[in-house]
Motif scaffolding. Structure first.
Motif, PDB file in Angstrom:
ATOM      1  N   TYR A  39       1.704   5.196   6.472  1.00 38.30           N
ATOM      2  CA  TYR A  39       2.111   3.625   6.191  1.00 38.30           C
ATOM      3  C   TYR A  39       2.580   3.309   4.731  1.00 38.30           C
ATOM      4  N   ILE A  40       3.060   2.378   4.488  1.00 39.79           N
ATOM      5  CA  ILE A  40       3.013   1.523   3.238  1.00 39.79           C
ATOM      6  C   ILE A  40       2.286   0.662   3.861  1.00 39.79           C
ATOM      7  N   TYR A  41       2.019  -0.281   2.641  1.00 41.12           N
ATOM      8  CA  TYR A  41       1.413  -1.584   2.796  1.00 41.12           C
ATOM      9  C   TYR A  41       1.769  -2.843   1.641  1.00 41.12           C
ATOM     10  N   LYS A  42       1.856  -3.944   2.632  1.00 39.11           N
ATOM     11  CA  LYS A  42       2.773  -5.079   1.602  1.00 39.11           C
ATOM     12  C   LYS A  42       1.118  -5.983   1.337  1.00 39.11           C
ATOM     13  N   LEU A  43       0.822  -6.428   0.229  1.00 41.71           N
ATOM     14  CA  LEU A  43       0.123  -7.727   0.456  1.00 41.71           C
ATOM     15  C   LEU A  43       0.161  -8.979   0.118  1.00 41.71           C
ATOM     16  N   ILE A  44       0.076  -9.924   1.112  1.00 39.07           N
ATOM     17  CA  ILE A  44       0.250 -11.475   1.173  1.00 39.07           C
ATOM     18  C   ILE A  44      -0.671 -12.291   0.508  1.00 39.07           C
ATOM     19  N   PRO A  45      -0.845 -12.847  -0.283  1.00 34.76           N
ATOM     20  CA  PRO A  45      -1.856 -13.750  -0.299  1.00 34.76           C
ATOM     21  C   PRO A  45      -1.843 -14.955   1.204  1.00 34.76           C
ATOM     22  N   SER A  46      -3.029 -15.602   1.186  1.00 42.52           N
ATOM     23  CA  SER A  46      -2.897 -16.651   2.205  1.00 42.52           C
ATOM     24  C   SER A  46      -1.997 -17.631   2.398  1.00 42.52           C
ATOM     25  N   ALA A  47      -2.144 -18.460   0.504  1.00 41.30           N
ATOM     26  CA  ALA A  47      -1.118 -19.384   0.594  1.00 41.30           C
ATOM     27  C   ALA A  47       0.352 -18.771   1.457  1.00 41.30           C
ATOM     28  N   THR A  69      -8.235 -15.177   0.910  1.00 39.23           N
ATOM     29  CA  THR A  69      -7.838 -14.075   1.991  1.00 39.23           C
ATOM     30  C   THR A  69      -6.660 -14.231   1.567  1.00 39.23           C
ATOM     31  N   VAL A  70      -6.481 -12.620   1.601  1.00 42.75           N
ATOM     32  CA  VAL A  70      -5.217 -11.836   1.913  1.00 42.75           C
ATOM     33  C   VAL A  70      -4.811 -11.192   3.086  1.00 42.75           C
ATOM     34  N   TYR A  71      -3.630 -11.239   3.601  1.00 41.55           N
ATOM     35  CA  TYR A  71      -3.797 -10.346   5.154  1.00 41.55           C
ATOM     36  C   TYR A  71      -2.369  -8.931   4.137  1.00 41.55           C
ATOM     37  N   ILE A  72      -2.644  -8.092   4.974  1.00 41.22           N
ATOM     38  CA  ILE A  72      -1.706  -6.813   4.491  1.00 41.22           C
ATOM     39  C   ILE A  72      -1.023  -6.604   5.875  1.00 41.22           C
ATOM     40  N   LEU A  73      -0.649  -6.117   5.652  1.00 42.16           N
ATOM     41  CA  LEU A  73       1.417  -5.647   6.750  1.00 42.16           C
ATOM     42  C   LEU A  73       0.914  -4.470   7.011  1.00 42.16           C
ATOM     43  N   ARG A  74       0.957  -3.596   7.474  1.00 44.22           N
ATOM     44  CA  ARG A  74       1.168  -2.394   7.740  1.00 44.22           C
ATOM     45  C   ARG A  74       2.566  -2.094   8.821  1.00 44.22           C
ATOM     46  N   ASP A 104       8.441 -10.547  -6.600  1.00 48.77           N
ATOM     47  CA  ASP A 104       9.480  -9.544  -5.960  1.00 48.77           C
ATOM     48  C   ASP A 104      10.758  -9.709  -5.874  1.00 48.77           C
ATOM     49  N   GLN A 105      11.053 -11.249  -5.494  1.00 44.95           N
ATOM     50  CA  GLN A 105      12.508 -11.708  -6.252  1.00 44.95           C
ATOM     51  C   GLN A 105      13.102 -12.076  -7.705  1.00 44.95           C
ATOM     52  N   SER A 106      11.750 -11.569  -8.473  1.00 35.79           N
ATOM     53  CA  SER A 106      12.350 -11.604 -10.164  1.00 35.79           C
ATOM     54  C   SER A 106      12.817 -10.016 -10.489  1.00 35.79           C
ATOM     55  N   SER A 107      11.569  -9.006  -9.578  1.00 32.89           N
ATOM     56  CA  SER A 107      11.317  -7.261 -10.017  1.00 32.89           C
ATOM     57  C   SER A 107      12.992  -7.437  -9.222  1.00 32.89           C
ATOM     58  N   GLY A 108      13.301  -7.656  -8.034  1.00 35.69           N
ATOM     59  CA  GLY A 108      14.671  -7.145  -7.528  1.00 35.69           C
ATOM     60  C   GLY A 108      13.907  -6.199  -6.445  1.00 35.69           C
ATOM     61  N   PHE A 109      13.079  -5.942  -5.874  1.00 40.38           N
ATOM     62  CA  PHE A 109      12.368  -5.076  -5.025  1.00 40.38           C
ATOM     63  C   PHE A 109      11.140  -5.791  -4.078  1.00 40.38           C
ATOM     64  N   ILE A 110      10.583  -4.878  -3.166  1.00 36.22           N
ATOM     65  CA  ILE A 110       9.033  -5.335  -2.628  1.00 36.22           C
ATOM     66  C   ILE A 110       8.127  -4.643  -2.870  1.00 36.22           C
ATOM     67  N   HIS A 111       7.115  -5.063  -3.828  1.00 35.36           N
ATOM     68  CA  HIS A 111       6.274  -4.575  -4.246  1.00 35.36           C
ATOM     69  C   HIS A 111       5.400  -3.683  -2.712  1.00 35.36           C
ATOM     70  N   LEU A 112       4.309  -2.975  -3.170  1.00 39.95           N
ATOM     71  CA  LEU A 112       4.422  -2.082  -1.037  1.00 39.95           C
ATOM     72  C   LEU A 112       3.557  -1.403  -1.861  1.00 39.95           C
ATOM     73  N   SER A 113       2.561  -0.802  -1.254  1.00 43.17           N
ATOM     74  CA  SER A 113       0.735   0.056  -1.730  1.00 43.17           C
ATOM     75  C   SER A 113       1.139   0.881  -0.500  1.00 43.17           C
ATOM     76  N   THR A 114       0.090   2.184  -0.732  1.00 46.28           N
ATOM     77  CA  THR A 114       0.177   3.413  -0.205  1.00 46.28           C
ATOM     78  C   THR A 114      -1.690   2.581  -0.107  1.00 46.28           C
ATOM     79  N   ALA A 115      -2.286   3.291   1.098  1.00 52.50           N
ATOM     80  CA  ALA A 115      -4.165   2.474   1.632  1.00 52.50           C
ATOM     81  C   ALA A 115      -4.385   3.089   0.069  1.00 52.50           C
ATOM     82  N   HIS A 116      -4.248   4.135  -0.555  1.00 54.33           N
ATOM     83  CA  HIS A 116      -5.088   4.790  -1.339  1.00 54.33           C
ATOM     84  C   HIS A 116      -5.106   3.191  -2.781  1.00 54.33           C
ATOM     85  N   GLN A 117      -3.785   2.820  -2.693  1.00 55.35           N
ATOM     86  CA  GLN A 117      -3.775   1.913  -3.806  1.00 55.35           C
ATOM     87  C   GLN A 117      -4.161   0.719  -4.053  1.00 55.35           C
TER      88      GLN A 117
END
Length: 137
Positions: free
Chosen positions: A11-19, A63-68, A36-49
């Protein structure tokens, strides 16, 4: 680009603030963050990151939501890239970060599950401990 390590993540993960909480049910495409819009891609992380990503980029949030997200279906759209050290300095030991280049499509077809983390006593350690079994390394 192939994964930079010998092990392909499950899995890779996307973190999203509660807002910007993901709606339930998830739509076909989630709203894109300004970063993400200004970077031109969606920033993701591994579980380790995830711990340092929370520390450096979500310290002001409670509060943060994590998408798996299963890695294999998106592999062809993932580029493993070095994090820019301009915002939080070098992030040694974390390796390359997965970035999703697919014209910003991330939604119900890609996300396997969502987990909500609540910051406790100014830190994410307790929330991460509770999510340990869900985060696949």
């Amino acid at each position: 680009m192939a994964t930079p390590s010998a092990t392909t993540p499950t899995y890779i993960y996307k973190l999203i603030p509660s807002a910007a909480a993901p709606p339930d049910p998830l739509p076909t495409a989630l709203p894109i963050s300004p970063l993400d819009q200004s970077s031109g891609f969606i920033h993701l992380s591994t579980a380790h990151q995830i711990p340092n990503t929370l520390k450096f980029f979500f310290g002001e949030h409670t509060t943060v939501y994590i998408l798996r997200i299963p890695y294999d279906p998106l592999e062809k759209h993932i580029r493993w890239e070095d994090p820019k050290a301009e915002v939080c300095g070098p992030r040694g030991g974390e390796g390359m970060f997965p970035h999703l280049y697919n014209e910003f499509k991330l939604g119900k077809e890609e996300v396997e599950s969502v987990r909500c983390l609540e910051r406790v006593d100014g830190g994410w350690e307790e929330a991460l401990k509770d999510a340990e079994a869900w985060l696949v390394y």
